[in-house]
Scaffold this motif. Structure first.
Motif, PDB file in Angstrom:
ATOM      1  N   ARG A 198       0.847  -1.198   0.000  1.00  0.00           N
ATOM      2  CA  ARG A 198       0.000   0.000   0.000  1.00  0.00           C
ATOM      3  C   ARG A 198       0.878   1.242   0.000  1.00  0.00           C
ATOM      4  O   ARG A 198       1.898   1.290   0.695  1.00  0.00           O
ATOM      5  CB  ARG A 198      -0.934  -0.005   1.208  1.00  0.00           C
ATOM      6  CG  ARG A 198      -2.065  -1.012   1.064  1.00  0.00           C
ATOM      7  CD  ARG A 198      -3.010  -0.999   2.247  1.00  0.00           C
ATOM      8  NE  ARG A 198      -4.195  -1.827   1.966  1.00  0.00           N
ATOM      9  CZ  ARG A 198      -5.153  -2.079   2.846  1.00  0.00           C
ATOM     10  NH1 ARG A 198      -5.090  -1.564   4.074  1.00  0.00           N
ATOM     11  NH2 ARG A 198      -6.186  -2.825   2.511  1.00  0.00           N
ATOM     12  N   LEU A 199       0.431   2.232  -0.752  1.00  0.00           N
ATOM     13  CA  LEU A 199       1.245   3.414  -0.979  1.00  0.00           C
ATOM     14  C   LEU A 199       0.366   4.656  -0.900  1.00  0.00           C
ATOM     15  O   LEU A 199      -0.806   4.623  -1.294  1.00  0.00           O
ATOM     16  CB  LEU A 199       1.918   3.292  -2.348  1.00  0.00           C
ATOM     17  CG  LEU A 199       2.943   4.324  -2.786  1.00  0.00           C
ATOM     18  CD1 LEU A 199       3.952   3.655  -3.705  1.00  0.00           C
ATOM     19  CD2 LEU A 199       2.274   5.473  -3.525  1.00  0.00           C
ATOM     20  N   ILE A 200       0.927   5.750  -0.404  1.00  0.00           N
ATOM     21  CA  ILE A 200       0.221   7.027  -0.345  1.00  0.00           C
ATOM     22  C   ILE A 200       1.097   8.122  -0.927  1.00  0.00           C
ATOM     23  O   ILE A 200       2.307   8.153  -0.703  1.00  0.00           O
ATOM     24  CB  ILE A 200      -0.179   7.387   1.110  1.00  0.00           C
ATOM     25  CG1 ILE A 200      -0.972   8.704   1.149  1.00  0.00           C
ATOM     26  CG2 ILE A 200       1.035   7.475   2.015  1.00  0.00           C
ATOM     27  CD1 ILE A 200      -1.548   9.039   2.513  1.00  0.00           C
ATOM     28  N   VAL A 201       0.481   8.994  -1.715  1.00  0.00           N
ATOM     29  CA  VAL A 201       1.099  10.241  -2.173  1.00  0.00           C
ATOM     30  C   VAL A 201       0.081  11.346  -1.931  1.00  0.00           C
ATOM     31  O   VAL A 201      -1.105  11.173  -2.252  1.00  0.00           O
ATOM     32  CB  VAL A 201       1.491  10.182  -3.665  1.00  0.00           C
ATOM     33  CG1 VAL A 201       1.942  11.554  -4.146  1.00  0.00           C
ATOM     34  CG2 VAL A 201       2.607   9.174  -3.882  1.00  0.00           C
ATOM     35  N   GLY A 202       0.519  12.447  -1.354  1.00  0.00           N
ATOM     36  CA  GLY A 202      -0.421  13.522  -1.044  1.00  0.00           C
ATOM     37  C   GLY A 202       0.206  14.891  -1.150  1.00  0.00           C
ATOM     38  O   GLY A 202       1.426  15.033  -1.291  1.00  0.00           O
ATOM     39  N   ASP A 203      -0.648  15.901  -1.058  1.00  0.00           N
ATOM     40  CA  ASP A 203      -0.208  17.291  -1.197  1.00  0.00           C
ATOM     41  C   ASP A 203      -1.070  18.149  -0.273  1.00  0.00           C
ATOM     42  O   ASP A 203      -2.290  18.219  -0.430  1.00  0.00           O
ATOM     43  CB  ASP A 203      -0.350  17.747  -2.651  1.00  0.00           C
ATOM     44  CG  ASP A 203       0.249  19.123  -2.903  1.00  0.00           C
ATOM     45  OD1 ASP A 203       0.751  19.739  -1.947  1.00  0.00           O
ATOM     46  OD2 ASP A 203       0.207  19.583  -4.049  1.00  0.00           O
ATOM     47  N   VAL A 204      -0.415  18.781   0.698  1.00  0.00           N
ATOM     48  CA  VAL A 204      -1.104  19.682   1.625  1.00  0.00           C
ATOM     49  C   VAL A 204      -1.201  21.064   0.992  1.00  0.00           C
ATOM     50  O   VAL A 204      -0.234  21.567   0.409  1.00  0.00           O
ATOM     51  CB  VAL A 204      -0.345  19.774   2.960  1.00  0.00           C
ATOM     52  CG1 VAL A 204      -1.047  20.739   3.917  1.00  0.00           C
ATOM     53  CG2 VAL A 204      -0.207  18.395   3.593  1.00  0.00           C
ATOM     54  N   LYS A 205      -2.368  21.680   1.093  1.00  0.00           N
ATOM     55  CA  LYS A 205      -2.506  23.046   0.609  1.00  0.00           C
ATOM     56  C   LYS A 205      -1.581  23.957   1.411  1.00  0.00           C
ATOM     57  O   LYS A 205      -1.582  23.937   2.638  1.00  0.00           O
ATOM     58  CB  LYS A 205      -3.945  23.529   0.757  1.00  0.00           C
ATOM     59  CG  LYS A 205      -4.138  24.971   0.308  1.00  0.00           C
ATOM     60  CD  LYS A 205      -5.486  25.519   0.712  1.00  0.00           C
ATOM     61  CE  LYS A 205      -5.611  26.995   0.332  1.00  0.00           C
ATOM     62  NZ  LYS A 205      -6.875  27.596   0.815  1.00  0.00           N
ATOM     63  N   GLY A 206      -0.796  24.760   0.705  1.00  0.00           N
ATOM     64  CA  GLY A 206       0.088  25.700   1.369  1.00  0.00           C
ATOM     65  C   GLY A 206       1.510  25.183   1.457  1.00  0.00           C
ATOM     66  O   GLY A 206       1.850  24.102   0.973  1.00  0.00           O
ATOM     67  N   LYS A 207       2.372  25.989   2.100  1.00  0.00           N
ATOM     68  CA  LYS A 207       3.789  25.671   2.235  1.00  0.00           C
ATOM     69  C   LYS A 207       4.233  25.988   3.655  1.00  0.00           C
ATOM     70  O   LYS A 207       3.454  26.435   4.489  1.00  0.00           O
ATOM     71  CB  LYS A 207       4.626  26.466   1.225  1.00  0.00           C
ATOM     72  CG  LYS A 207       4.306  26.177  -0.229  1.00  0.00           C
ATOM     73  CD  LYS A 207       5.202  27.007  -1.137  1.00  0.00           C
ATOM     74  CE  LYS A 207       4.973  26.649  -2.604  1.00  0.00           C
ATOM     75  NZ  LYS A 207       3.625  27.029  -3.044  1.00  0.00           N
ATOM     76  N   GLY A 208       5.529  25.743   3.921  1.00  0.00           N
ATOM     77  CA  GLY A 208       6.085  26.097   5.207  1.00  0.00           C
ATOM     78  C   GLY A 208       5.821  25.053   6.274  1.00  0.00           C
ATOM     79  O   GLY A 208       5.378  23.934   6.010  1.00  0.00           O
ATOM     80  N   MET A 209       6.092  25.447   7.526  1.00  0.00           N
ATOM     81  CA  MET A 209       6.020  24.503   8.631  1.00  0.00           C
ATOM     82  C   MET A 209       4.590  24.031   8.905  1.00  0.00           C
ATOM     83  O   MET A 209       4.388  22.917   9.387  1.00  0.00           O
ATOM     84  CB  MET A 209       6.611  25.145   9.891  1.00  0.00           C
ATOM     85  CG  MET A 209       8.117  25.362   9.802  1.00  0.00           C
ATOM     86  SD  MET A 209       9.028  23.854   9.326  1.00  0.00           S
ATOM     87  CE  MET A 209       8.637  22.760  10.682  1.00  0.00           C
TER      88      MET A 209
END
Length: 323
Positions: free
Chosen positions: A114-125
């Motif tokens: 099982r594998l996950i790829v994701g992207d959080v809105k925004g940048k930084g800490m």
């Protein structure tokens, strides 16, 4: 850099002494009086320089701590995991950061890899913090939940208490079984299957990202030994050239990703991307996966190769069929 600043500061002080000497000397004043006037300024400049050095040392220490924390969040993946060959590339758009809002991980569950790829809105800490929440939830639930739809629902439930009003996370979940990949896509770019042609494996119905009321739906697709799957974030698909044209996912990409060996395929793709877009304005994650043939009984008795068997070469390009 610090020594250059020190020499530059010394140069300015010497220039000040000379200027005062010339000015006061021509006006008939004692140059020593000018030096007495300059002395407090020299002291203040020295204090300011020491303060700047202390600030740089503290910043370096904070960066080292952040680097260790990020390495703990996104752990490296092996080149072989449960009958799958893997190749990963990550690049942060934030200076001095190993990762930003992108996330990825993989593990072996009873049903398959099982594998996950994701992207959080925004940048930084703040994006790094939300990445850590999603990855911790994936590592907790993925080994045990029966299917990817249930897994996506569990990830969303764990993430929601940590989100602000406008926060969300796009996620692609994949499960690999012999001859097949199962996908659940919550607002993420569709993965690319590379074989005789390049094909985007779109979800059966669009789903909002995690945090925005996702409605996960399962898609099943064939994935043979002579095929690869590229999972990626929008740092690839939305990379633009100087004229604002997005990076084309075309036959050139298919040719790059069909190179012998996954360790050659991703650098080929990155060369195309850099040629098109130059400096990236968004985080980038690329994860290329290919099934590998199981060893026969004689090979199994002899033991596995150090890095596992090599992935099968892909077939030649076929432009009549898709990309």
């Amino acid at each position: 850099m610090r020594s250059q600043r020190g020499w530059f500061l010394l140069f300015l002080l010497v220039e000040g002494v000379v200027a005062l000497y010339v000015t006061f000397g021509r006006a008939g004043f004692d140059p020593l009086t000018g030096l007495l006037v300059l002395a407090p300024a020299m002291g203040l400049a020295s204090v300011a320089y020491r303060f700047q050095c202390d600030q740089e040392r503290e910043l370096s220490r904070v960066r080292q701590i952040a680097e260790l924390a990020q390495q703990a969040i996104v752990r490296p993946l092996p080149p072989r995991l449960g009958g799958m060959s893997l190749a990963v590339h990550t690049r942060s758009a934030t200076d001095q950061a190993l990762i930003g809002g992108d996330l990825h991980d993989a593990l072996v569950a009873p049903t398959g890899v099982r594998l996950i790829v994701g992207d959080v809105k925004g940048k930084g800490m703040e994006a790094v913090r939300l990445s850590a929440v999603v990855l911790a939830s994936f590592r907790r639930h993925a080994p045990d939940v029966p299917d990817l739809v249930t897994l996506a629902t569990a990830l969303d439930a764990d993430l929601v208490p940590h989100l602000g009003e406008e926060d969300f996370v796009t996620v692609l979940l994949a499960e690999f079984v012999p001859g097949e990949v199962r996908l659940v896509n919550c607002g993420h770019p569709a993965p690319l299957r590379i074989g005789h042609r390049l094909e985007a494996l779109e979800p059966p119905e669009p789903s909002p990202p995690l945090g925005l009321g996702p409605e996960p739906r399962l898609r099943r697709a064939g994935l043979g030994l002579s095929q690869r799957l590229l999972l990626y974030t929008d740092g690839l698909s939305e990379a633009r050239d100087a004229d604002g044209v997005e990076f084309p996912l075309d036959r050139h990409v298919r040719h790059a990703l069909a190179a012998p060996g996954l360790d050659h395929a991703l650098p080929n793709l990155l060369d195309l991307l850099d040629e098109h877009a130059g400096d990236l304005r968004d985080d980038l994650t690329l994860l290329l996966v290919q099934p590998v043939p199981a060893p026969d009984p004689a090979e199994r008795a002899a033991g596995p190769e150090p890095d596992g068997p090599a992935a099968t070469a892909l077939p030649a390009d076929s432009r009549k069929d898709g990309f």
